[in-house]
Design an enzyme around this catalytic site. Structure first.
Site, short mmCIF file in Angstrom:
data_model
loop_
_atom_site.label_atom_id
_atom_site.label_comp_id
_atom_site.label_asym_id
_atom_site.label_seq_id
_atom_site.Cartn_x
_atom_site.Cartn_y
_atom_site.Cartn_z
CB SER A 259 67.51 95.12 -14.98
OG SER A 259 68.23 93.99 -14.59
CG HIS A 401 65.20 90.17 -14.72
ND1 HIS A 401 65.32 90.90 -13.58
CD2 HIS A 401 66.02 90.76 -15.63
CE1 HIS A 401 66.19 91.88 -13.77
NE2 HIS A 401 66.62 91.81 -15.02
#
Ligand code: GTR
Length: 417
Positions: A259, A401
């Protein structure tokens, strides 16, 4: 009865996206994030192999000597900011060492980087684990915030352990992953943000930026480095340390990040060719995903929510991505001919898996020019969980995610097949 357009799931639930600022203020982003592939507007990507004077780059030497530095400068001036200088007056302090960590399987070191000039202070702290079973020089995996270095037995479950978020209970799977890394003969290093650059718009210049001479009493210059650039600087400083440790093979260091830390990993490796491999997991906007592709998080959304991540100049492209003179496929191109792995997650629409994949596709001509195989496809995404490509490698994991054990497994196989 059909839902009004603005409530349709095709647009996600992002009509009003509430961004969080570390100062405690709330920001309203008024533009919806598109999550409908059919609504992606046409866009044009800059050609990595075209010099600024219009000439085509036709051989490897031209890329290395002329074009590469142009592309690097574009990222400095328009996206991440100019790098902090490399410190010359500095020393590394091993503040704690445990030769019998993880039940005797690893050597653990907690290290600090002390800057002596232009200002004196600690600029970085990190923790490394080296496998004790190693017979030769040890290759390393290094990343920001990979595990909680305050814990005696760290678990590299990064996605859930970001600053400002509650620390979750450690998971056994995370520990198994750390052991798998050590079993493959790799060491692991995790950098903390605290001394380096706290993830906050008001605090990020407090650490390394201040020590390296930035005047923090005035607002940042348009091309001053943002937090991503300072984090990237920290990754290179950890590599400086590896070069001083005889047990470590500093020529075999993989930089990895998830990320926002995946964005920093890419930018670190683009600037510092000493990194042998680059792995960016779910790095999204400002990472591997194309900025000009209007899908998921946009320049407008990211620079409102996290204004401190980038150079202030990047904000001027909010809603004007078509005017950006550079895009993220060129960031991948800067890594050539070194191996790069980009990992997406199928349900991570915010990070635009297709945009991450296409950045690799459009970086490929540079890898070919430098004599390395690329992805081996120009259009179709691979099947779920099926990695594709060699020097340029990609997978789309099922799920959301995160940096999961499945991702780690793919990455470890990439590093040591
Ligand atoms: C999100 C941000 C993403 C990604 C993520 C993270 O809020 O919009 O770009 O970086 O944070 O780092 O977890």
């Amino acid at each position: 009865m059909s839902l009004p357009q603005f409530l349709s799931p095709r647009w996600g639930l992002l009509l009003l996206w509430v961004g969080w600022l570390a100062s405690g203020h709330l920001t309203l982003v008024t533009r919806a994030a598109n999550q409908d592939e059919s609504k992606v507007r046409p866009y044009r990507l800059p050609d990595p192999l075209r010099l600024e004077d219009g000439r085509a780059v036709t051989n490897a030497q031209q890329w290395i000597q002329e074009r590469r530095s142009q592309v690097l400068r574009l990222f400095e001036d328009h996206v991440y900011g100019r790098p902090l200088p490399t410190p010359t007056a500095r020393r590394f302090l091993v503040v704690r060492e445990d030769p019998q960590a993880l039940g005797g399987r690893a050597i653990r070191q907690d290290v600090q980087l002390e800057i002596l000039q232009p200002r004196a202070g600690i600029a970085l702290d990190f923790t490394i684990f080296l496998p004790r079973s190693a017979t030769g020089a040890i290759p390393m995996l290094v990343g920001l915030h990979l595990f909680d270095t305050a814990a005696p037995e760290p678990r590299p479950a990064v996605g859930r352990r970001l600053p400002g978020q509650p620390t979750p209970d450690p998971t056994p799977a995370g520990k198994a992953t750390l052991e798998a890394i050590l079993n493959r003969g790799f060491g692991l290093a995790s950098l903390n943000l605290g001394y380096l650059a706290p993830d906050s718009p008001t605090e990020y210049r407090r650490g390394a930026a201040y020590l390296m001479g930035i005047d923090t009493n005035r607002p940042p210059e348009p091309t001053e480095t943002g937090a991503l650039g300072i984090w990237a600087w920290g990754l290179s400083r950890a590599l400086d340390y590896f070069e001083t440790v005889p047990e470590i093979d500093a020529h075999r260091v993989a930089v990895i990040g998830h990320s926002r830390m995946g964005k920093a990993a890419l930018w670190a490796s683009a600037q510092d060719p000493r990194f042998a491999w680059t792995i960016a997991n779910n790095s999204g906007c400002g990472g591997a995903a194309l900025s000009k592709r209007d899908y998921g998080e946009t320049v407008e959304i990211i620079t409102r929510a996290f204004p401190h991540w980038f150079a202030p100049h990047f904000r001027t492209y909010a809603g004007h991505e078509d005017q950006l003179p550079v895009d993220q496929h060129q960031l991948i191109a800067l890594l050539a001919p070194r191996p790069v792995y980009v990992g997406s997650a199928a349900e991570d629409h915010w990070a635009d898996p297709q945009g991450e994949f296409l950045a690799l596709v459009h970086a490929e001509p540079v890898f070919h020019l430098l004599g390395t195989p690329g992805l081996g496809t120009t259009s179709a995404q691979p099947q779920l969980d099926q990695p594709l490509g060699a020097t340029l490698r990609y997978h789309r994991r099922a799920g959301q995610h995160d940096l999961t054990d499945v991702d780690w497994e793919h990455y470890l196989r990439f590093l040591s097949p």
